[in-house]
Structures are given as structure tokens and as C-alpha cells.
Design a protein around this motif. Structure first.
Motif, PDB file in Angstrom:
ATOM      1  N   LEU A  73      20.774 -18.947  73.588  1.00 12.76           N
ATOM      2  CA  LEU A  73      20.213 -19.424  74.857  1.00 12.76           C
ATOM      3  C   LEU A  73      20.126 -18.270  75.852  1.00 12.76           C
ATOM      4  O   LEU A  73      19.398 -18.332  76.834  1.00 12.76           O
ATOM      5  N   PHE A  74      20.911 -17.217  75.588  1.00  7.89           N
ATOM      6  CA  PHE A  74      20.908 -16.058  76.479  1.00  7.89           C
ATOM      7  C   PHE A  74      19.821 -15.079  76.036  1.00  7.89           C
ATOM      8  O   PHE A  74      19.706 -14.794  74.836  1.00  7.89           O
ATOM      9  N   PRO A  75      19.033 -14.560  76.970  1.00 13.10           N
ATOM     10  CA  PRO A  75      17.935 -13.662  76.576  1.00 13.10           C
ATOM     11  C   PRO A  75      18.469 -12.344  76.012  1.00 13.10           C
ATOM     12  O   PRO A  75      19.617 -11.966  76.278  1.00 13.10           O
ATOM     13  N   PRO A  76      17.635 -11.638  75.235  1.00 15.66           N
ATOM     14  CA  PRO A  76      18.050 -10.366  74.631  1.00 15.66           C
ATOM     15  C   PRO A  76      18.640  -9.393  75.651  1.00 15.66           C
ATOM     16  O   PRO A  76      19.573  -8.657  75.350  1.00 15.66           O
ATOM     17  N   GLU A  77      18.090  -9.429  76.870  1.00 17.56           N
ATOM     18  CA  GLU A  77      18.592  -8.521  77.906  1.00 17.56           C
ATOM     19  C   GLU A  77      20.081  -8.768  78.198  1.00 17.56           C
ATOM     20  O   GLU A  77      20.845  -7.832  78.438  1.00 17.56           O
ATOM     21  N   SER A  78      20.490 -10.047  78.201  1.00 12.64           N
ATOM     22  CA  SER A  78      21.900 -10.375  78.454  1.00 12.64           C
ATOM     23  C   SER A  78      22.780  -9.849  77.325  1.00 12.64           C
ATOM     24  O   SER A  78      23.855  -9.291  77.559  1.00 12.64           O
ATOM     25  N   ILE A  79      22.310 -10.032  76.088  1.00 14.05           N
ATOM     26  CA  ILE A  79      23.080  -9.572  74.931  1.00 14.05           C
ATOM     27  C   ILE A  79      23.209  -8.048  74.997  1.00 14.05           C
ATOM     28  O   ILE A  79      24.279  -7.480  74.754  1.00 14.05           O
ATOM     29  N   SER A  80      22.116  -7.397  75.375  1.00 17.63           N
ATOM     30  CA  SER A  80      22.129  -5.943  75.503  1.00 17.63           C
ATOM     31  C   SER A  80      23.145  -5.506  76.563  1.00 17.63           C
ATOM     32  O   SER A  80      23.919  -4.563  76.352  1.00 17.63           O
ATOM     33  N   ARG A  81      23.191  -6.218  77.686  1.00 16.27           N
ATOM     34  CA  ARG A  81      24.131  -5.841  78.761  1.00 16.27           C
ATOM     35  C   ARG A  81      25.583  -5.984  78.308  1.00 16.27           C
ATOM     36  O   ARG A  81      26.420  -5.150  78.628  1.00 16.27           O
ATOM     37  N   VAL A  82      25.853  -7.056  77.573  1.00 11.02           N
ATOM     38  CA  VAL A  82      27.227  -7.257  77.105  1.00 11.02           C
ATOM     39  C   VAL A  82      27.602  -6.142  76.117  1.00 11.02           C
ATOM     40  O   VAL A  82      28.709  -5.596  76.170  1.00 11.02           O
ATOM     41  N   ALA A 118      18.247  -4.658  70.828  1.00 10.31           N
ATOM     42  CA  ALA A 118      19.425  -4.617  71.712  1.00 10.31           C
ATOM     43  C   ALA A 118      20.695  -4.221  70.954  1.00 10.31           C
ATOM     44  O   ALA A 118      21.711  -3.907  71.567  1.00 10.31           O
ATOM     45  N   GLY A 119      20.635  -4.251  69.609  1.00 12.70           N
ATOM     46  CA  GLY A 119      21.806  -3.829  68.833  1.00 12.70           C
ATOM     47  C   GLY A 119      22.328  -4.874  67.859  1.00 12.70           C
ATOM     48  O   GLY A 119      23.306  -4.633  67.147  1.00 12.70           O
ATOM     49  N   VAL A 120      21.696  -6.058  67.814  1.00 18.76           N
ATOM     50  CA  VAL A 120      22.134  -7.100  66.871  1.00 18.76           C
ATOM     51  C   VAL A 120      21.732  -6.690  65.452  1.00 18.76           C
ATOM     52  O   VAL A 120      20.569  -6.351  65.207  1.00 18.76           O
ATOM     53  N   THR A 121      22.705  -6.713  64.517  1.00 13.26           N
ATOM     54  CA  THR A 121      22.409  -6.295  63.141  1.00 13.26           C
ATOM     55  C   THR A 121      22.415  -7.464  62.169  1.00 13.26           C
ATOM     56  O   THR A 121      22.037  -7.327  61.002  1.00 13.26           O
ATOM     57  N   ARG A 122      22.899  -8.615  62.649  1.00 14.02           N
ATOM     58  CA  ARG A 122      23.079  -9.771  61.754  1.00 14.02           C
ATOM     59  C   ARG A 122      22.924 -11.040  62.585  1.00 14.02           C
ATOM     60  O   ARG A 122      23.396 -11.091  63.733  1.00 14.02           O
ATOM     61  N   VAL A 123      22.282 -12.058  61.991  1.00  9.84           N
ATOM     62  CA  VAL A 123      22.087 -13.324  62.719  1.00  9.84           C
ATOM     63  C   VAL A 123      22.631 -14.464  61.873  1.00  9.84           C
ATOM     64  O   VAL A 123      22.531 -14.452  60.643  1.00  9.84           O
ATOM     65  N   SER A 124      23.256 -15.442  62.530  1.00 10.10           N
ATOM     66  CA  SER A 124      23.732 -16.631  61.834  1.00 10.10           C
ATOM     67  C   SER A 124      22.989 -17.841  62.392  1.00 10.10           C
ATOM     68  O   SER A 124      23.135 -18.183  63.561  1.00 10.10           O
ATOM     69  N   LEU A 125      22.154 -18.454  61.541  1.00  4.85           N
ATOM     70  CA  LEU A 125      21.289 -19.559  61.975  1.00  4.85           C
ATOM     71  C   LEU A 125      21.912 -20.909  61.620  1.00  4.85           C
ATOM     72  O   LEU A 125      22.249 -21.142  60.447  1.00  4.85           O
ATOM     73  N   GLY A 126      22.013 -21.796  62.591  1.00  2.00           N
ATOM     74  CA  GLY A 126      22.552 -23.141  62.331  1.00  2.00           C
ATOM     75  C   GLY A 126      21.487 -24.055  61.748  1.00  2.00           C
ATOM     76  O   GLY A 126      20.914 -24.872  62.455  1.00  2.00           O
ATOM     77  N   ALA A 127      21.229 -23.927  60.432  1.00  2.00           N
ATOM     78  CA  ALA A 127      20.183 -24.731  59.786  1.00  2.00           C
ATOM     79  C   ALA A 127      20.668 -26.166  59.572  1.00  2.00           C
ATOM     80  O   ALA A 127      19.939 -27.119  59.797  1.00  2.00           O
TER      81      ALA A 127
END
Ligand SMILES: C[S@@+](CC[C@H](N)C(=O)[O-])C[C@H]1O[C@@H](n2cnc3c(N)ncnc32)[C@H](O)[C@@H]1O
Ligand code: SF4
Length: 403
Positions: A73-82, A118-127
Motif C-alpha cells: 500500500l506504500f508507494p515505492p518512494e516510501s520503501i526507498s526512503r526506509v 528502490a532496492g527490493v530484490t524479492r517479492v512475496s505475493l498473497g495469492a
């Protein structure tokens, strides 16, 4: 006393909001009422990380996990800032694994490209499932098509290292339905698959008004069949609910299961830290409720030292989830306890056919994997309440702030 060693260190970041609360979920997550204010939360997270950094000075962070709730729900910019905040305050290794949990119904088109940048290397999708009807009965906000589109976008964005969360034992589900879900998931070419049996967690809507679920025998048959399907497709099981292609095991979760350390930042996040010099292992907990967390002082974190008596059980609760078990040396270096502290319990669990033990290694047998709670009972600390008791209630032992 064996020498306590400093284990690897990870960082867990909790994002407590979801578009809608699912009726089966007991995670620390809340329906988002009104507008999300990403800047406020990101700023609080950055202060949280900074306040905890002095406790891990000089140590390398091997993985970062954005969990929830729904961090997407948080935009890529927020993830990048963290991530910037984490890099500023901590020694993050260049090879760091950075996982983002995403709900297929709460992801902007094209966003994965930006999360990746932004630096994310892996995603976990709630299918969860690929059956429309099942998704509706689970109160999910997405369709099978949303998951398929998200997976295609992940491949296109260069994030082929992604996980799909699936649940089985769903309301009205039959064996063929559970297997179909696995086949549909495999068709999306994930690198990792988490396969959870739906459990009725206390305090949830499903616990109050249980839907009609398949019985234990049917669920055991689903697990057996799905496990075979996954193995045939090259997905080896390495933990109770986790399957991966070669080299795609989740480093972050492996760190939990091998009793590694982690900082926990965000509402309700848990952490675990080893202080080898003081022979002490501490658990930390942040304010659970988001508004209180946002209003709390930067350094307001609860700390509790794990007692010597509780250490064997806490170690086993994690390590025995791994199908490959653990080396005896790891038990001693991660708890600071000599092997003799659990030798008697290991012997009795071995004699009961639940553990396989060699001179250097210990792992659950097939029987021990199936009846993990019975196996864990052998390591429960003796107290007046549980001496001689066998009522350990743990459908799926919970080990992380978010698995
Ligand atoms: C914290 S959720 C994160 C994923 C994201 N929030 C979503 O649901 O899309 C992690 C996973 O735990 C599993 N889970 C949650 N509640 C469960 C339950 N009661 N029984 C079994 N699995 C559950 C679901 O597969 C879920 O995707
Ligand atoms: S299962 Fe995921 S999306 Fe649903 S309420 Fe829980 S954390 Fe939120």
C-alpha cells in the motif's frame, strides 16, 4: 556454559494496514480507514531504526523484510526512503535480500519496476488460491487474474525471485481444488511457494463463525498430494510450509528458523538480539497499535531477556520447523547452552520416533514433521503448570512477526 556466539542479523519492518481485514487473519493488521499517511509512518520507522542501531553497532544486516499488513500500500518512494534510513544507520551488506510483501489487489500497475529500482530484490505475493469462489469466501480483495497479472509484471520487472502464498483446507475445498491451486501457482513460475493450512485463529471472524472446512484427514491428503506435485516441479520442501527451487530459499526466514538475530521496527514488530559479551538474548516488542506507535517516543521499546530455562524450547520452536533440522553446534552457539541441557529430551523424542539424531546433527523424522507439536512438547520447560501436561496448543507454531 557453552560460548554464546553473535549470529547473523536481519531487519524486519512492519506495515500494519490493509485495504480490508481478512476474516481468518490474526496478524497485527488493521483496515485502513481514510487516507494512508505514508510520510508520517516512514518518518517514525526511520526514527525507530535509528534508535535501535546503537545496539547492533558494527554488525552486518543480511536481509530486510517489509511485512504486514500490506506494505505494497506504500508507494515505492516510501520503501526507498526506509531503505535509505536503514543504510544510513546500519551496515547493510551489498548482497542484502530485500523482500516486500504484496497483496495482488493492492499493487499499482507497473509498481514492481519501481520497487525493484528502490532496492527490493524479492517479492512475496498473497495469492491464497486461484479459485474465485474460494477467494470470495476468504474475504480477499483480488481475483485470480490480479495474481496472474502481478506475476507477469514481476517477471517483466526482473523480479523472478518471488514467492506465492497459498492456503489449503479452505471452506468447501476438495483435494482436486487444492491440487489445482498448486498447478495454477506453478504455471506462474515463482521461485518459492509458501503453503499454509488455513487455521482458525482465536479472535478472528472465522473463529467466531467457523465456515465448513475439510476435516483433518482430507487436509492431510491435500498436503501429501500437493507436496508431491511441488517436488516433481523442482520445489524442495525445507520448512513446515516453505518450498523453493534450488538456491531460492528465503534467507530472511531461514535466519529466524536458525535462531538468528533481527531488529524489529514498526507497529507491533518483534526483535531478537544476542549480546554475547553479557551472555544474554533479548526479545524486543514495539507498541502494537499504529496510532500509539506513531505517538510513542523513539526509544520506547519493550525488552525481555529470554530465561535460560526457556531457551531450549524457543530454539526448537524455530529449528525443528526445518525439514533438515540443525547441527548440534548451532544449538550451543546460538543459545549458549551445552548440548547436555537437552540431551535427555532429545533421547526420549528420538525413542518416540520423532527425531533423527547423529553425533553432530538433529532433525525431525517424517513422523516428527507430521506431529511437530508432540515433538515440541519434549522441550517445553518444566513448570508447575505444565509438569506432566500434554495440552500444548499450537496449530502452526508462530515464529515471526510475519512469516
Ligand atoms: C501477513 S500475511 C501477508 C500477505 C498479505 N498481507 C496478503 O494477505 O496478501 C502472510 C500469509 O499468512 C497466511 N495466513 C494468514 N492467516 C492465516 C491463517 N489463519 N491460516 C493459515 N495461513 C494464514 C496467508 O497465506 C498470508 O498470505
Ligand atoms: S491476510 Fe494479509 S491482507 Fe488479509 S488482513 Fe491479514 S495481513 Fe491483511
Amino acid at each position: 556454559m557453552a560460548a554464546l556466539a553473535t549470529p547473523p542479523l536481519a531487519l524486519y519492518l512492519h506495515f500494519p494496514w490493509c485495504v480490508r481485514k481478512c476474516p481468518y487473519c490474526d496478524f497485527n493488521s488493521y483496515t485502513l480507514n481514510g487516507e494512508l499517511a505514508p510520510e508520517l509512518y516512514v518518518a517514525r520507522l526511520a526514527r525507530d531504526i535509528e534508535a535501535q542501531a546503537s545496539g547492533v553497532e558494527g554488525r552486518e544486516v543480511i536481509s530486510v523484510f517489509f511485512g504486514g499488513g500490506t506494505p505494497s500500500l506504500f508507494p515505492p518512494e516510501s520503501i526507498s526512503r526506509v531503505l535509505h534510513a536503514a543504510r544510513r544507520c546500519l551496515r547493510v551488506t551489498p548482497e542484502v535480500e530485500v523482500t516486500l510483501e504484496a497483496n495482488p489487489g493492492a499493487i499499482e500497475r507497473g509498481a514492481f519496476q519501481e520497487y525493484h529500482a528502490a532496492g527490493v530484490t524479492r517479492v512475496s505475493l498473497g495469492a491464497q488460491s486461484f479459485d474465485e469462489h474460494a477467494l470470495r469466501s476468504l474475504g480477499r480483495i483480488h481475483s485470480p487474474g490480479d495474481t496472474q497479472r502481478a506475476a507477469a509484471e514481476l517477471h517483466a520487472a526482473g523480479v523472478s525471485n518471488f514467492n506465492l502464498d497459498l492456503m489449503y483446507g479452505l471452506p468447501g475445498q476438495c483435494l482436486a481444488g487444492a491440487v489445482r491451486d498448486i498447478d495454477e501457482a506453478l504455471a506462474l513460475e515463482p521461485a518459492h511457494l509458501s503453503h499454509y493450512q488455513l487455521t482458525l485463529e482465536p479472535g478472528t471472524v472465522f473463529a467466531a463463525r467457523p465456515p465448513p472446512l475439510p476435516d483433518e484427514d482430507e487436509c492431510a491428503a491435500m498436503l501429501e498430494e500437493c507436496r508431491g506435485r511441488l517436488a516433481a516441479a523442482g520445489f524442495a520442501q525445507y520448512e513446515v510450509s516453505a518450498y523453493a527451487r534450488d538456491g531460492a530459499q528465503c534467507r530472511h526466514n531461514l535466519n529466524y528458523w536458525t535462531f538468528g538475530d533481527y531488529l524489529g521496527a514498526g507497529a507491533g514488530a518483534h526483535g531478537k538480539l544476542t549480546c554475547a559479551a553479557a551472555s544474554r538474548i533479548v526479545r524486543t516488542t514495539q507498541q502494537r497499535e499504529p496510532r500509539r506507535y506513531l505517538a510513542s517516543a523513539d526509544a520506547a521499546i519493550e525488552q525481555r531477556t529470554i530465561s535460560r530455562q526457556d531457551l531450549p524450547f524457543e530454539f526448537m520452536l524455530n529449528a525443528l520447523r526445518l525439514t533438515g533440522g540443525f547441527d548440534k553446534e548451532t544449538f550451543s552457539s546460538r543459545t549458549g547452552l551445552p548440548w547436555e541441557a537437552i540431551a535427555a529430551a532429545v533421547r526420549t523424542a528420538g525413542a518416540a520416533g520423532l527425531l533423527l539424531v547423529t553425533a553432530e546433527h538433529c532433525q525431525p523424522s517424517a513422523q516428527g514433521q507430521r506431529f511437530l507439536n508432540d515433538l515440541l512438547l519434549h522441550f517445553l520447560p518444566e513448570t508447575t503448570e505444565n509438569s506432566g501436561a500434554s495440552g500444548l496448543s499450537m496449530a502452526t507454531p508462530e515464529v515471526t512477526s510475519s512469516l
